[in-house]
Design a protein around this motif. Sequence first.
Motif, PDB file in Angstrom:
ATOM      1  N   SER A 187       0.809  -1.228   0.000  1.00  0.00           N
ATOM      2  CA  SER A 187       0.000   0.000   0.000  1.00  0.00           C
ATOM      3  C   SER A 187       0.837   1.270   0.000  1.00  0.00           C
ATOM      4  O   SER A 187       0.476   2.266  -0.618  1.00  0.00           O
ATOM      5  CB  SER A 187      -0.920   0.030   1.244  1.00  0.00           C
ATOM      6  OG  SER A 187      -1.985  -0.863   1.131  1.00  0.00           O
ATOM      7  N   ALA A 188       1.979   1.247   0.705  1.00  0.00           N
ATOM      8  CA  ALA A 188       2.736   2.472   0.992  1.00  0.00           C
ATOM      9  C   ALA A 188       3.631   2.883  -0.172  1.00  0.00           C
ATOM     10  O   ALA A 188       4.851   3.073  -0.014  1.00  0.00           O
ATOM     11  CB  ALA A 188       3.553   2.278   2.265  1.00  0.00           C
ATOM     12  N   TYR A 189       3.030   3.045  -1.332  1.00  0.00           N
ATOM     13  CA  TYR A 189       3.772   3.587  -2.473  1.00  0.00           C
ATOM     14  C   TYR A 189       3.942   5.090  -2.288  1.00  0.00           C
ATOM     15  O   TYR A 189       3.109   5.754  -1.659  1.00  0.00           O
ATOM     16  CB  TYR A 189       3.011   3.309  -3.767  1.00  0.00           C
ATOM     17  CG  TYR A 189       2.886   1.832  -4.115  1.00  0.00           C
ATOM     18  CD1 TYR A 189       3.917   1.157  -4.754  1.00  0.00           C
ATOM     19  CD2 TYR A 189       1.724   1.130  -3.809  1.00  0.00           C
ATOM     20  CE1 TYR A 189       3.797  -0.187  -5.067  1.00  0.00           C
ATOM     21  CE2 TYR A 189       1.595  -0.216  -4.125  1.00  0.00           C
ATOM     22  CZ  TYR A 189       2.637  -0.867  -4.755  1.00  0.00           C
ATOM     23  OH  TYR A 189       2.525  -2.202  -5.067  1.00  0.00           O
ATOM     24  N   PRO A 190       4.980   5.659  -2.868  1.00  0.00           N
ATOM     25  CA  PRO A 190       5.192   7.110  -2.693  1.00  0.00           C
ATOM     26  C   PRO A 190       4.157   7.936  -3.456  1.00  0.00           C
ATOM     27  O   PRO A 190       3.698   7.558  -4.538  1.00  0.00           O
ATOM     28  CB  PRO A 190       6.603   7.329  -3.255  1.00  0.00           C
ATOM     29  CG  PRO A 190       6.835   6.172  -4.189  1.00  0.00           C
ATOM     30  CD  PRO A 190       6.085   5.021  -3.612  1.00  0.00           C
ATOM     31  N   GLY A 191       3.784   9.066  -2.858  1.00  0.00           N
ATOM     32  CA  GLY A 191       2.949  10.057  -3.529  1.00  0.00           C
ATOM     33  C   GLY A 191       1.587   9.525  -3.944  1.00  0.00           C
ATOM     34  O   GLY A 191       0.902   8.823  -3.193  1.00  0.00           O
ATOM     35  N   THR A 192       1.207   9.887  -5.174  1.00  0.00           N
ATOM     36  CA  THR A 192      -0.133   9.550  -5.659  1.00  0.00           C
ATOM     37  C   THR A 192      -0.289   8.064  -5.976  1.00  0.00           C
ATOM     38  O   THR A 192      -1.393   7.612  -6.249  1.00  0.00           O
ATOM     39  CB  THR A 192      -0.441  10.364  -6.930  1.00  0.00           C
ATOM     40  OG1 THR A 192       0.565  10.104  -7.922  1.00  0.00           O
ATOM     41  CG2 THR A 192      -0.481  11.851  -6.633  1.00  0.00           C
ATOM     42  N   ALA A 193       0.779   7.314  -5.932  1.00  0.00           N
ATOM     43  CA  ALA A 193       0.691   5.877  -6.201  1.00  0.00           C
ATOM     44  C   ALA A 193       0.189   5.090  -4.994  1.00  0.00           C
ATOM     45  O   ALA A 193      -0.121   3.905  -5.110  1.00  0.00           O
ATOM     46  CB  ALA A 193       2.048   5.342  -6.635  1.00  0.00           C
ATOM     47  N   ALA A 194       0.086   5.740  -3.825  1.00  0.00           N
ATOM     48  CA  ALA A 194      -0.321   5.049  -2.601  1.00  0.00           C
ATOM     49  C   ALA A 194      -1.723   4.446  -2.760  1.00  0.00           C
ATOM     50  O   ALA A 194      -2.600   5.017  -3.416  1.00  0.00           O
ATOM     51  CB  ALA A 194      -0.286   6.013  -1.430  1.00  0.00           C
ATOM     52  N   LEU A 195      -1.923   3.290  -2.136  1.00  0.00           N
ATOM     53  CA  LEU A 195      -3.206   2.588  -2.173  1.00  0.00           C
ATOM     54  C   LEU A 195      -3.727   2.416  -0.752  1.00  0.00           C
ATOM     55  O   LEU A 195      -2.948   2.295   0.202  1.00  0.00           O
ATOM     56  CB  LEU A 195      -3.051   1.226  -2.844  1.00  0.00           C
ATOM     57  CG  LEU A 195      -2.697   1.244  -4.335  1.00  0.00           C
ATOM     58  CD1 LEU A 195      -2.352  -0.163  -4.812  1.00  0.00           C
ATOM     59  CD2 LEU A 195      -3.846   1.817  -5.163  1.00  0.00           C
ATOM     60  N   SER A 196      -5.035   2.375  -0.621  1.00  0.00           N
ATOM     61  CA  SER A 196      -5.645   2.310   0.706  1.00  0.00           C
ATOM     62  C   SER A 196      -5.661   0.903   1.293  1.00  0.00           C
ATOM     63  O   SER A 196      -5.376   0.709   2.484  1.00  0.00           O
ATOM     64  CB  SER A 196      -7.082   2.849   0.648  1.00  0.00           C
ATOM     65  OG  SER A 196      -7.109   4.182   0.201  1.00  0.00           O
ATOM     66  N   ASN A 197      -5.996  -0.096   0.479  1.00  0.00           N
ATOM     67  CA  ASN A 197      -6.388  -1.372   1.059  1.00  0.00           C
ATOM     68  C   ASN A 197      -5.427  -2.562   0.973  1.00  0.00           C
ATOM     69  O   ASN A 197      -5.618  -3.527   1.716  1.00  0.00           O
ATOM     70  CB  ASN A 197      -7.735  -1.804   0.455  1.00  0.00           C
ATOM     71  CG  ASN A 197      -8.889  -1.011   1.042  1.00  0.00           C
ATOM     72  OD1 ASN A 197      -8.900  -0.719   2.225  1.00  0.00           O
ATOM     73  ND2 ASN A 197      -9.849  -0.656   0.200  1.00  0.00           N
ATOM     74  N   PRO A 198      -4.459  -2.610   0.085  1.00  0.00           N
ATOM     75  CA  PRO A 198      -3.683  -3.849  -0.038  1.00  0.00           C
ATOM     76  C   PRO A 198      -3.052  -4.353   1.254  1.00  0.00           C
ATOM     77  O   PRO A 198      -3.058  -5.569   1.519  1.00  0.00           O
ATOM     78  CB  PRO A 198      -2.623  -3.488  -1.074  1.00  0.00           C
ATOM     79  CG  PRO A 198      -3.306  -2.509  -1.962  1.00  0.00           C
ATOM     80  CD  PRO A 198      -4.124  -1.674  -1.013  1.00  0.00           C
ATOM     81  N   ALA A 199      -2.496  -3.484   2.083  1.00  0.00           N
ATOM     82  CA  ALA A 199      -1.905  -3.947   3.341  1.00  0.00           C
ATOM     83  C   ALA A 199      -2.980  -4.537   4.249  1.00  0.00           C
ATOM     84  O   ALA A 199      -2.766  -5.563   4.907  1.00  0.00           O
ATOM     85  CB  ALA A 199      -1.170  -2.810   4.039  1.00  0.00           C
ATOM     86  N   ASN A 200      -4.151  -3.888   4.289  1.00  0.00           N
ATOM     87  CA  ASN A 200      -5.276  -4.441   5.058  1.00  0.00           C
ATOM     88  C   ASN A 200      -5.706  -5.793   4.487  1.00  0.00           C
ATOM     89  O   ASN A 200      -6.015  -6.732   5.239  1.00  0.00           O
ATOM     90  CB  ASN A 200      -6.474  -3.495   5.022  1.00  0.00           C
ATOM     91  CG  ASN A 200      -6.188  -2.165   5.677  1.00  0.00           C
ATOM     92  OD1 ASN A 200      -5.321  -2.069   6.551  1.00  0.00           O
ATOM     93  ND2 ASN A 200      -6.907  -1.129   5.279  1.00  0.00           N
ATOM     94  N   ASP A 201      -5.737  -5.866   3.159  1.00  0.00           N
ATOM     95  CA  ASP A 201      -6.127  -7.113   2.502  1.00  0.00           C
ATOM     96  C   ASP A 201      -5.177  -8.244   2.884  1.00  0.00           C
ATOM     97  O   ASP A 201      -5.601  -9.373   3.163  1.00  0.00           O
ATOM     98  CB  ASP A 201      -6.128  -6.938   0.987  1.00  0.00           C
ATOM     99  CG  ASP A 201      -7.235  -6.009   0.495  1.00  0.00           C
ATOM    100  OD1 ASP A 201      -8.228  -5.838   1.217  1.00  0.00           O
ATOM    101  OD2 ASP A 201      -7.096  -5.468  -0.623  1.00  0.00           O
ATOM    102  N   ALA A 202      -3.877  -7.948   2.891  1.00  0.00           N
ATOM    103  CA  ALA A 202      -2.884  -8.969   3.210  1.00  0.00           C
ATOM    104  C   ALA A 202      -3.034  -9.443   4.649  1.00  0.00           C
ATOM    105  O   ALA A 202      -2.937 -10.651   4.936  1.00  0.00           O
ATOM    106  CB  ALA A 202      -1.478  -8.426   2.974  1.00  0.00           C
ATOM    107  N   LYS A 203      -3.277  -8.522   5.573  1.00  0.00           N
ATOM    108  CA  LYS A 203      -3.453  -8.890   6.975  1.00  0.00           C
ATOM    109  C   LYS A 203      -4.669  -9.793   7.149  1.00  0.00           C
ATOM    110  O   LYS A 203      -4.607 -10.852   7.804  1.00  0.00           O
ATOM    111  CB  LYS A 203      -3.601  -7.629   7.827  1.00  0.00           C
ATOM    112  CG  LYS A 203      -3.763  -7.882   9.327  1.00  0.00           C
ATOM    113  CD  LYS A 203      -3.797  -6.563  10.082  1.00  0.00           C
ATOM    114  CE  LYS A 203      -3.890  -6.807  11.596  1.00  0.00           C
ATOM    115  NZ  LYS A 203      -5.161  -7.442  11.983  1.00  0.00           N
ATOM    116  N   ALA A 204      -5.787  -9.400   6.526  1.00  0.00           N
ATOM    117  CA  ALA A 204      -7.013 -10.193   6.655  1.00  0.00           C
ATOM    118  C   ALA A 204      -6.877 -11.547   5.966  1.00  0.00           C
ATOM    119  O   ALA A 204      -7.350 -12.569   6.474  1.00  0.00           O
ATOM    120  CB  ALA A 204      -8.192  -9.413   6.064  1.00  0.00           C
ATOM    121  N   MET A 205      -6.209 -11.568   4.802  1.00  0.00           N
ATOM    122  CA  MET A 205      -6.023 -12.828   4.085  1.00  0.00           C
ATOM    123  C   MET A 205      -5.133 -13.773   4.874  1.00  0.00           C
ATOM    124  O   MET A 205      -5.391 -14.983   4.939  1.00  0.00           O
ATOM    125  CB  MET A 205      -5.438 -12.545   2.704  1.00  0.00           C
ATOM    126  CG  MET A 205      -5.303 -13.780   1.812  1.00  0.00           C
ATOM    127  SD  MET A 205      -6.881 -14.609   1.459  1.00  0.00           S
ATOM    128  CE  MET A 205      -7.747 -13.308   0.542  1.00  0.00           C
TER     129      MET A 205
END
Length: 523
Positions: free
Chosen positions: A46-64
């Motif tokens: 999720s923690a891409y720099p600047g406008t490339a950042a995403l909201s959910n992938p890190a949450n998705d990985a934790k839940a998965m």
Amino acid sequence: MIQVFAVSRHAQRFFARGLVALGALAASAQANAPVDIRIALVIGNSAYPGTAALSNPANDAKAMSEQLRKLGFQVLELRDGSRGQMTEAIDDARKRLQGKNGVGMLYYAGHGLQINWRNYMVPVDAQPKTQNDVVAQAVDVDAVINAFKQAGNRVNILVLDACRNNPYDGTASAKGLAQIDAVPGTFLAYATAPGNTADDGEGSNGLYTGYLLQELAKPVSRIEDVFKRVRLQVRQKSRGQQIPWESTSLEEDFVFNDGRGPGATTPIAPLPKPKPEERDQLFLREKTEWDRIKQSRNPDDFYAFLQTYPNGMVSEAAQSRLDQLSKPQITPTPVQGRHSAQRDVQVGDEVEYVYRDYLTKLETRRETIRVTAIKDGFVEVNGGQQVVTLAGGTVRNDMGIEFDPPLQALPADEFQIGKRWVSRSQQTLPRNTPTLLGNTGWVEQDMKVTAYEQVTVPAGTMYAYRVEASLQTFSGLSGKLTYWVDHRGTILKYVRQAKLSLPNGVTRDSSWTREVARIHKPR
């Protein structure tokens, strides 16, 4: 009497010892049976720099990760991984799986790009500006496939929730991810169709992963059922703007939630196959529900049917009806070098077929079929002598046999190498057809798309998808079917190797071939 009683007591003791011995052997066999090792590599960036950042992938990985641990997977979890961390994690998964004949799984959420028909996972430390930068800074999905292959896994599962909008201008050769065939023993799933983008989601999980987490928790669901239900829910929620995609080459059934629990392993055991009478009951239930909705014009009725029977004996017919009522809003790009199968049917289309004896190859007859009407998804041929659906289901064939539901010889959606489906229908023979078993009963075909190749027929040499199928009917007809379908949905060549076994013990050959001699389409 005393002697007989004594012998009986001796027999009882002998029998009891035998049961104990058999029980010990069974327990020993189970103890020595190979166990089902499951290891999953879960990556969420999720923690891409600047406008490339995403909201959910890190949450998705934790839940998965949490969900997969409940299902007996050993999980290697990596969130916001650099390229070095991702490659190390892939190698770690390979080492843990090496020689275990196990189940290897990759779940990846984050940015994904395609370069010249290869798919790349983008680490959080990548800052590509060109396609060459992507190759150097990202991680090729093939690296995971190769690692699993080197480990000798019997089942590989790759889930890529990686088709968000590309924030790196000029770095991809096309939108979304590229379609590839699943290598042997592999199930490959994308959050949306190849060449399209996926929704990052409005809640704590992405749209695709949110539904996948729900389906993974359901007990005793085959992997194909899990992902088919996810596809339907995402499609319905997105109103056809996002439709997940799968490709499989699995030769065995796999169940995520088989009741083993966290950290547990169980012996490898195939799922039991339903007995013929059980299949009859399954079909009766599906057919009853089909009869209730088949005239409906409400797509929700067919969504609900497919949620209950995602890969049933009537599912392809229901899927084709759903596609007719609620047309998909996106189209998957095909595998490199192939044509998508776009069923192009118009009034006035003509196809001439030549029939031959299977053994002698001698011509037996010719037939010209002409499309005379198209109405409400049904195609009438030769004035209604034959009726088929636009999606390739047979309602009435050239011998006057009627099928309900339509016998689905073509897949309702895209042709993909490895795609399998079963179509069972109630067939009704014409009244003037003599038969010892009556005029009404079932017919079933089990089909698989096995290749994309050149085929030569009298009309010329063309590329086509090869479908191989088994055939069985209530009347004793059984055998093997092989047919080649071009990108317009025309069956160019049809080979039937079959026999009819009559109740009186007589067996008759019923093999023949049919090839296209001429195709005419009006301008």
